[in-house]
Design a protein around this motif. Structure first.
Motif, short mmCIF file in Angstrom:
data_model
loop_
_atom_site.label_atom_id
_atom_site.label_comp_id
_atom_site.label_asym_id
_atom_site.label_seq_id
_atom_site.Cartn_x
_atom_site.Cartn_y
_atom_site.Cartn_z
N ALA A 39 0.83 -1.20 0.00
CA ALA A 39 0.00 0.00 0.00
C ALA A 39 0.86 1.25 0.00
N TYR A 40 1.90 1.27 0.85
CA TYR A 40 2.75 2.47 0.90
C TYR A 40 3.62 2.58 -0.35
N LEU A 41 4.22 1.49 -0.78
CA LEU A 41 5.05 1.54 -1.99
C LEU A 41 4.22 1.93 -3.20
N GLY A 42 2.96 1.49 -3.23
CA GLY A 42 2.06 1.92 -4.30
C GLY A 42 1.82 3.41 -4.27
N GLN A 43 1.72 3.97 -3.07
CA GLN A 43 1.56 5.42 -2.94
C GLN A 43 2.78 6.15 -3.49
N VAL A 44 3.98 5.66 -3.16
CA VAL A 44 5.21 6.25 -3.69
C VAL A 44 5.24 6.15 -5.21
N ALA A 45 4.90 4.98 -5.73
CA ALA A 45 4.96 4.76 -7.18
C ALA A 45 3.96 5.65 -7.92
N ARG A 46 2.75 5.76 -7.40
CA ARG A 46 1.75 6.59 -8.07
C ARG A 46 2.11 8.07 -8.00
N THR A 47 2.71 8.48 -6.89
CA THR A 47 3.17 9.86 -6.77
C THR A 47 4.23 10.16 -7.83
N ALA A 48 5.21 9.26 -7.94
CA ALA A 48 6.27 9.45 -8.94
C ALA A 48 5.70 9.49 -10.35
N GLU A 49 4.77 8.62 -10.63
CA GLU A 49 4.16 8.57 -11.96
C GLU A 49 3.43 9.87 -12.28
N GLN A 50 2.65 10.37 -11.33
CA GLN A 50 1.87 11.58 -11.56
C GLN A 50 2.77 12.79 -11.78
N LEU A 51 3.90 12.84 -11.08
CA LEU A 51 4.78 14.00 -11.15
C LEU A 51 5.64 14.03 -12.41
N GLY A 52 5.78 12.90 -13.09
CA GLY A 52 6.53 12.89 -14.33
C GLY A 52 7.83 12.12 -14.30
N HIS A 341 9.87 9.59 0.97
CA HIS A 341 9.86 9.53 -0.48
C HIS A 341 8.61 10.11 -1.13
N VAL A 342 7.51 10.15 -0.44
CA VAL A 342 6.32 10.79 -1.02
C VAL A 342 6.50 12.30 -1.01
N GLU A 343 6.81 12.86 0.16
CA GLU A 343 6.91 14.31 0.30
C GLU A 343 8.04 14.89 -0.55
N GLU A 344 9.20 14.24 -0.54
CA GLU A 344 10.33 14.78 -1.31
C GLU A 344 10.09 14.68 -2.81
N ALA A 345 9.33 13.67 -3.24
CA ALA A 345 8.99 13.60 -4.66
C ALA A 345 8.18 14.82 -5.08
N TYR A 346 7.26 15.25 -4.21
CA TYR A 346 6.47 16.44 -4.53
C TYR A 346 7.33 17.70 -4.54
N TRP A 347 8.24 17.84 -3.56
CA TRP A 347 9.10 19.02 -3.55
C TRP A 347 9.88 19.13 -4.86
N LEU A 353 11.35 20.34 -11.41
CA LEU A 353 11.02 19.95 -12.79
C LEU A 353 10.44 21.10 -13.61
N PRO A 354 9.60 21.97 -13.05
CA PRO A 354 9.14 23.11 -13.85
C PRO A 354 10.27 24.05 -14.26
N VAL A 355 11.29 24.21 -13.40
CA VAL A 355 12.45 25.03 -13.76
C VAL A 355 13.16 24.42 -14.96
N LEU A 356 13.38 23.11 -14.91
CA LEU A 356 14.06 22.42 -16.01
C LEU A 356 13.21 22.44 -17.28
N ALA A 357 11.90 22.34 -17.12
CA ALA A 357 11.01 22.40 -18.29
C ALA A 357 11.08 23.77 -18.95
N ALA A 358 11.14 24.81 -18.13
CA ALA A 358 11.22 26.16 -18.68
C ALA A 358 12.52 26.39 -19.45
N ARG A 359 13.56 25.64 -19.08
CA ARG A 359 14.84 25.74 -19.78
C ARG A 359 14.92 24.83 -21.00
#
Length: 370
Positions: A39-52, A341-347, A353-359
């Motif tokens: 359940a927790y690892l799935g939360q980490v995986a889905r967070t990573a997937e959503q963020l890109g 790993h959930v919280e730091e993925a969001y940070w 990632l938006p900074v890198l996308a803008a570049r």
């Protein structure tokens, strides 16, 4: 070319503090804060997937859950995320491993990435029934990858090597796509094997000058083999809206840590047979006095954890700047993690990632689909 970012699945448990483990160091009790449940690892995986993030590295060893089984169970909890499965040649026969990879690709829709870990710790290898020394393990890995790659090409393989032997080996169904091979190793015996077989050579997060030397080393070896290799780097990350906030978080991770604990961890890591681990230890020498070893590169994680021991620390722009510095050397893939790993993925995902996308250095995987 868009940079590729992978996250990490903490299959030894997660915490708001540094979780020990790996390279001969027992997992700390902090891993019990967030047990490595599906359940927790799935939360980490889905967070990573959503963020890109493109994929998620899953470690291997006696100190964590099995990578193959865990990620296979997480495939149904995700839609796009790939799994960078750490795998040790020699513990499974090469033809069976090739078949496992092909099956994984079919059932997951091509979401397997394979991280070859030859194994740097003799006691742990012996616990798995492997009594070869380090040099022989790399020779076996060479033979193992020769066989598996030939099988993935659809060949019938007869091979009589020093460590591996097959006769009439063939896959009834080939993997589609063939899983890319990620490979790390800092010792002289590791380089030629990486040059012959890796699609992506991974290094731990050493300062840029040392990373540049590694890239030149592997690139030269690969050229002699008539091959080209991509390059990736394994790092932790602490990114915040301001540098002050980021460094305060880094300080918090080490606050209240008993120096005796650090000394015990460092003594255990000093016994490691891994050249990469020795290079990690040399970055800080077991001392907390000078942990910023390059602007915005912090070695504090390595005081308490085996394996990758450095982190990108700073404001979102500063972290993006250091990523761009590594990219200028030839690094195209970044395997990142952070506590927890959930919280730091969001940070990272919402800040850097938006900074890198803008570049123009990064695009969300969904945007890259045809």
């Amino acid at each position: 070319m868009s940079l590729t970012f992978h996250w990490f699945l903490p299959t030894n448990g997660d915490s708001r503090h540094i979780v020990g483990g790996g390279h001969g160091v027992p997992t700390g009790a902090a891993g019990g804060d967030r047990p490595a449940s599906l359940a927790y690892l799935g939360q980490v995986a889905r967070t990573a997937e959503q963020l890109g993030f493109e994929g998620a590295l899953t470690p291997t060893g006696a100190w964590c859950e099995d990578a193959w089984l865990t990620t296979a169970m997480l495939v149904e909890q995700t839609e796009r995320l790939k799994f960078l499965v750490a795998f040790r040649p020699g513990l499974v026969a090469p033809a069976l491993a090739a078949q496992m990879a092909a099956t994984y690709q079919r059932h997951s829709g091509g979401r397997l990435l394979l991280n070859i870990v030859t194994g740097g710790e003799d006691p742990e290898q012996r616990a798995y029934g492997d009594f070869l020394d380090k040099e022989a393990r790399y020779a076996r890995t060479d033979e193992f990858l020769h066989i598996t790659r030939a099988l993935w090409r659809g060949e019938t393989v007869d091979f009589d090597g020093v460590h591996e032997r097959v006769a009439g080996a063939r896959l009834n169904r080939l993997p589609d796509p063939v899983p890319p091979v990620y490979f790390g190793g800092s010792s002289q015996v590791a380089g030629p094997v990486a040059a012959r077989h890796s699609d992506v050579y991974l290094t731990w997060g050493e300062p840029p000058a040392q990373v540049a030397e590694k890239i030149d080393w592997i690139r030269t070896l690969a050229k002699a083999e008539g091959r080209e290799v991509r390059f990736g780097i394994r790092l932790h990350v602490i990114a915040r809206d301001s540098a002050e906030e980021a460094w305060a978080q880094a300080d918090r991770l080490l606050s209240g840590i008993d120096p005796k604990t650090v000394a015990e961890v460092q003594a255990g890591l000093a016994r490691s047979g891994s050249e990469g681990q020795k290079r990690m230890l040399a970055l800080h020498g077991g001392s907390a006095d000078r942990l910023e070893i390059h602007p915005n590169l912090w070695a504090g994680i390595g005081l308490l954890r085996g394996g990758a021991g450095t982190a990108l620390v700073g404001s979102h722009t500063e972290v993006a700047d250091l990523i761009a510095e590594y990219h200028a050397l030839g690094i195209d893939e970044f395997v990142l993690s952070g506590y927890p790993h959930v919280e730091e993925a969001y940070w990272f995902g919402e800040g850097v990632l938006p900074v890198l996308a803008a570049r123009g250095l990064w695009r969300h995987p969904e945007a890259r689909r045809p």
